[in-house]
Scaffold this motif. Sequence first.
Motif, PDB file in Angstrom:
ATOM      1  N   ILE A 132      13.656 -44.431-140.774  1.00 20.29           N
ATOM      2  CA  ILE A 132      14.013 -43.487-141.825  1.00 20.29           C
ATOM      3  C   ILE A 132      14.235 -44.267-143.116  1.00 20.29           C
ATOM      4  O   ILE A 132      15.107 -45.137-143.187  1.00 20.29           O
TER       5      ILE A 132
ATOM      6  N   CYS B 201       9.548 -33.905-139.891  1.00 28.83           N
ATOM      7  CA  CYS B 201       9.740 -34.660-138.651  1.00 28.83           C
ATOM      8  C   CYS B 201       8.789 -34.172-137.559  1.00 28.83           C
ATOM      9  O   CYS B 201       8.204 -34.982-136.823  1.00 28.83           O
TER      10      CYS B 201
ATOM     11  N   ALA C   8      17.253 -36.347-140.991  1.00 29.50           N
ATOM     12  CA  ALA C   8      15.952 -36.849-140.528  1.00 29.50           C
ATOM     13  C   ALA C   8      16.103 -37.741-139.305  1.00 29.50           C
ATOM     14  O   ALA C   8      15.293 -37.684-138.370  1.00 29.50           O
ATOM     15  N   LYS C   9      17.146 -38.546-139.298  1.00 24.17           N
ATOM     16  CA  LYS C   9      17.364 -39.423-138.145  1.00 24.17           C
ATOM     17  C   LYS C   9      17.682 -38.609-136.899  1.00 24.17           C
ATOM     18  O   LYS C   9      17.145 -38.865-135.811  1.00 24.17           O
TER      19      LYS C   9
ATOM     20  N   SER D 290      12.988 -30.930-141.377  1.00 27.47           N
ATOM     21  CA  SER D 290      12.718 -30.729-139.946  1.00 27.47           C
ATOM     22  C   SER D 290      11.219 -30.582-139.715  1.00 27.47           C
ATOM     23  O   SER D 290      10.658 -31.150-138.772  1.00 27.47           O
TER      24      SER D 290
ATOM     25  N   GLU E  36      16.855 -35.454-136.311  1.00 28.41           N
ATOM     26  CA  GLU E  36      15.673 -34.689-135.933  1.00 28.41           C
ATOM     27  C   GLU E  36      14.631 -35.574-135.250  1.00 28.41           C
ATOM     28  O   GLU E  36      13.990 -35.156-134.276  1.00 28.41           O
ATOM     29  N   SER E  37      14.443 -36.777-135.748  1.00 24.60           N
ATOM     30  CA  SER E  37      13.457 -37.664-135.133  1.00 24.60           C
ATOM     31  C   SER E  37      13.879 -38.053-133.715  1.00 24.60           C
ATOM     32  O   SER E  37      13.036 -38.133-132.807  1.00 24.60           O
TER      33      SER E  37
ATOM     34  N   LEU F  17       9.594 -42.176-142.053  1.00 14.76           N
ATOM     35  CA  LEU F  17       9.741 -41.001-142.893  1.00 14.76           C
ATOM     36  C   LEU F  17      10.528 -41.423-144.119  1.00 14.76           C
ATOM     37  O   LEU F  17      11.528 -42.137-144.003  1.00 14.76           O
TER      38      LEU F  17
END
Length: 258
Positions: free
Chosen positions: A71, A34, A57-58, A31, A60-61, A47
Amino acid sequence: MRQNDQAVARLALQLMDLTSLNQDDSTRSISNLCVSAATAFGPPAALCVFPEYVIWAKQESLRLGLPQLKIATVTNFPGGYPDIERAVAETERAVAAGADEVDVVFPYRAFMQGDSDLGQELISACKQACGEGALLKVILETGVLQERKLIRQASELAITAGADFIKTSTGKVATNATPEAAQVMLEAIRESGTNCGFKAAGGVRNVADAATYLHLAEDILGADFLTPARFRFGASGLLSNLVATLSGQDATTAGNSY
């Protein structure tokens, strides 16, 4: 602050795969990664995280308003294992989780022992596993290959097998990206006549390091090569150096690379 430094920093930021591939990674650290990608000067190209953090990650972005942020993840990592079935299964799972890009490690030790067929089969199979939607970057581990002849042969093999990018390093060995290896790889791309891209990973810590690779790529393949579709840096602490440079701050001690 030289204007040229700021121009290099801005371009390098646009071309960077902001990376965290640490054993102590967690949802909190990803997190934070990101959040750091949401710079005042725009986001990096991608990322790069371990497969288990792709979905996080996806999400959060997107939460941070960065839908354009790709990602990426790694497979067959870091050892470049001689197990095609394993590499393909990992790649399939990564793509199913939503990875836009997969950095797979070439079976470099088997290649050094004379088995080039294994490498070609593994890359071809992983490329098929990526389908139409995900890019495949092939990590050659040039710091272990060392010899220009081996780096050239591995580059040509990867390009022929369908790699969308060839990448220097995992960042997990003693020697990572070097200008010498990059030159060999970029020349192989030029002579292949393909649209294969190039990624320098490990050891790119500051604007001066980035400039070395950008100038090298421009000399060999032209300024049009310097786009996220064709050129990437794989780094972690480089971001702080680039942001400091763009902010007009002292960047001399900022930046480390995975």
